[in-house]
Design a protein around this motif. Structure first.
Motif, PDB file in Angstrom:
ATOM      1  N   LYS A   1       0.343  -1.552   0.307  1.00 32.64           N
ATOM      2  CA  LYS A   1      -0.493   0.310   0.399  1.00 32.64           C
ATOM      3  C   LYS A   1       1.022   1.383   0.036  1.00 32.64           C
ATOM      4  CE  LYS A   1      -3.824  -2.008   2.245  1.00 32.64           C
ATOM      5  NZ  LYS A   1      -4.740  -1.765   3.355  1.00 32.64           N
ATOM      6  N   ARG A   2       1.844   1.035   0.514  1.00 30.33           N
ATOM      7  CA  ARG A   2       2.917   2.316   0.586  1.00 30.33           C
ATOM      8  C   ARG A   2       3.383   2.354  -0.448  1.00 30.33           C
ATOM      9  NH1 ARG A   2       6.870   0.557   4.282  1.00 30.33           N
ATOM     10  NH2 ARG A   2       4.853   1.018   5.963  1.00 30.33           N
ATOM     11  N   LYS A   3       4.120   1.578  -0.891  1.00 29.91           N
ATOM     12  CA  LYS A   3       4.603   2.159  -2.168  1.00 29.91           C
ATOM     13  C   LYS A   3       3.276   2.409  -3.451  1.00 29.91           C
ATOM     14  CE  LYS A   3       7.175  -1.830  -6.045  1.00 29.91           C
ATOM     15  NZ  LYS A   3       7.606  -2.344  -6.070  1.00 29.91           N
ATOM     16  N   ASN A   4       2.388   1.633  -3.477  1.00 26.59           N
ATOM     17  CA  ASN A   4       1.454   2.345  -4.582  1.00 26.59           C
ATOM     18  C   ASN A   4       1.233   3.918  -4.285  1.00 26.59           C
ATOM     19  OD1 ASN A   4       0.990  -0.491  -5.633  1.00 26.59           O
ATOM     20  ND2 ASN A   4      -0.609  -1.054  -4.429  1.00 26.59           N
ATOM     21  N   ARG A   5       0.661   4.222  -3.066  1.00 28.29           N
ATOM     22  CA  ARG A   5       0.968   5.349  -1.950  1.00 28.29           C
ATOM     23  C   ARG A   5       2.302   6.311  -2.833  1.00 28.29           C
ATOM     24  NH1 ARG A   5       0.124   4.943   3.339  1.00 28.29           N
ATOM     25  NH2 ARG A   5       2.339   5.703   2.932  1.00 28.29           N
ATOM     26  N   ASP A   6       2.773   5.866  -3.304  1.00 22.43           N
ATOM     27  CA  ASP A   6       4.089   6.689  -2.803  1.00 22.43           C
ATOM     28  C   ASP A   6       4.400   7.445  -4.659  1.00 22.43           C
ATOM     29  OD1 ASP A   6       5.080   7.396  -0.369  1.00 22.43           O
ATOM     30  OD2 ASP A   6       6.594   5.582  -0.869  1.00 22.43           O
ATOM     31  N   ALA A   7       3.795   5.997  -5.056  1.00 21.82           N
ATOM     32  CA  ALA A   7       3.874   5.635  -6.600  1.00 21.82           C
ATOM     33  C   ALA A   7       2.709   6.836  -7.079  1.00 21.82           C
ATOM     34  CB  ALA A   7       3.829   4.256  -7.596  1.00 21.82           C
ATOM     35  N   LYS A   8       1.548   6.808  -6.453  1.00 23.24           N
ATOM     36  CA  LYS A   8       0.700   7.569  -7.316  1.00 23.24           C
ATOM     37  C   LYS A   8       1.231   9.430  -7.017  1.00 23.24           C
ATOM     38  CE  LYS A   8      -3.575   4.770  -6.624  1.00 23.24           C
ATOM     39  NZ  LYS A   8      -4.854   4.643  -5.657  1.00 23.24           N
ATOM     40  N   ARG A   9       1.665   9.351  -6.085  1.00 23.98           N
ATOM     41  CA  ARG A   9       2.152  10.996  -5.748  1.00 23.98           C
ATOM     42  C   ARG A   9       3.400  11.041  -6.788  1.00 23.98           C
ATOM     43  NH1 ARG A   9       3.183  10.236   1.257  1.00 23.98           N
ATOM     44  NH2 ARG A   9       1.110  10.511   1.825  1.00 23.98           N
ATOM     45  N   ALA A  10       4.041  10.470  -6.491  1.00 25.13           N
ATOM     46  CA  ALA A  10       4.979  10.313  -7.927  1.00 25.13           C
ATOM     47  C   ALA A  10       4.313  10.983  -8.979  1.00 25.13           C
ATOM     48  CB  ALA A  10       6.421   9.703  -8.078  1.00 25.13           C
ATOM     49  N   ARG A  11       3.812  10.344  -9.901  1.00 29.36           N
ATOM     50  CA  ARG A  11       2.995  10.214 -11.149  1.00 29.36           C
ATOM     51  C   ARG A  11       2.444  11.765 -10.994  1.00 29.36           C
ATOM     52  NH1 ARG A  11       0.983   4.612 -10.598  1.00 29.36           N
ATOM     53  NH2 ARG A  11      -0.789   5.554  -9.988  1.00 29.36           N
ATOM     54  N   PHE A  12       1.771  12.253  -9.748  1.00 26.53           N
ATOM     55  CA  PHE A  12       0.900  12.847  -9.542  1.00 26.53           C
ATOM     56  C   PHE A  12       1.994  14.317  -9.760  1.00 26.53           C
ATOM     57  CE2 PHE A  12      -0.848  16.886  -7.387  1.00 26.53           C
ATOM     58  CZ  PHE A  12      -1.828  17.037  -8.220  1.00 26.53           C
ATOM     59  N   PHE A  13       3.329  14.259  -9.325  1.00 28.46           N
ATOM     60  CA  PHE A  13       4.111  15.210  -8.877  1.00 28.46           C
ATOM     61  C   PHE A  13       4.705  15.659 -10.421  1.00 28.46           C
ATOM     62  CE2 PHE A  13       8.167  16.517  -7.418  1.00 28.46           C
ATOM     63  CZ  PHE A  13       8.032  17.950  -6.861  1.00 28.46           C
TER      64      PHE A  13
END
Length: 184
Positions: free
Chosen positions: A104-116
């Protein structure tokens, strides 16, 4: 005839020694690899039934389970084993929860990186409402021009808003900004 003699004769006839030895080798060589913790633990339980000598008590079973788990979970499982009330079942549940939390943490970080960083290379629009001028200014006509009846009616109906559109094509290409007028 004693139970041990019967059990050995039964196993030799229905489950030959070669197959039992192959199962022992399988459990010794069992590693998580690309499997999830759930799949690994199911395989481990299935194979441990054939090797009671390797998993004679809870501690042996937990130690052997931890040696086959992926490297990023081994330390977490080993520290959990230090608790006195830890059982094999609790260790499996704990390792599964740790794996899910990390996923979950990895997916959340990936989403943040995509958005950023603006998303995929196909491009993504980010619209930010930022009015650049007053809305009443759009109805303003300089006084030296006369207003006709049609102009007044259309100007009353027409309300516009400036919207900043930012499009990022990839990480290597800088973002392109455009200002467009949107009718309300």
């Amino acid at each position: 005839m004693t139970w041990e003699v019967f059990k050995n004769a039964f196993l030799d006839n229905l489950f030959p020694r070669e197959k039992r030895e192959n199962k022992v080798v399988e459990i010794i060589n069992l590693y998580q690899g690309g499997m999830s913790v759930l799949q690994y633990s199911l395989n481990f339980i299935k194979l441990s039934k054939y090797t009671p000598s390797l998993v004679s008590d809870q501690r042996d079973e937990m130690n052997h389970f931890v040696t086959g788990v992926s490297d990023n979970l081994q330390e977490e499982c080993q520290s959990a084993m230090l608790h006195d009330n830890m059982t094999f079942a609790r260790l499996m549940v704990h390792s599964k929860q740790v794996e899910e939390a990390r996923s979950k943490r990895k997916n959340r970080d990936a989403k943040r990186a995509r958005f950023f960083y603006g998303g995929s290379s196909m491009g993504r629009l980010e619209i930010q409402d930022k009015p650049r001028f007053k809305e009443s200014a759009s109805n303003h006509v300089p006084s030296k021009f006369s207003k006709t009846r049609d102009d007044r009616v259309s100007n009353l109906k027409l309300k516009t808003k400036m919207v900043l559109v930012r499009q990022r094509r990839s990480l290597l290409v800088p973002s392109v900004e455009r200002v467009i007028l949107v009718s309300l």
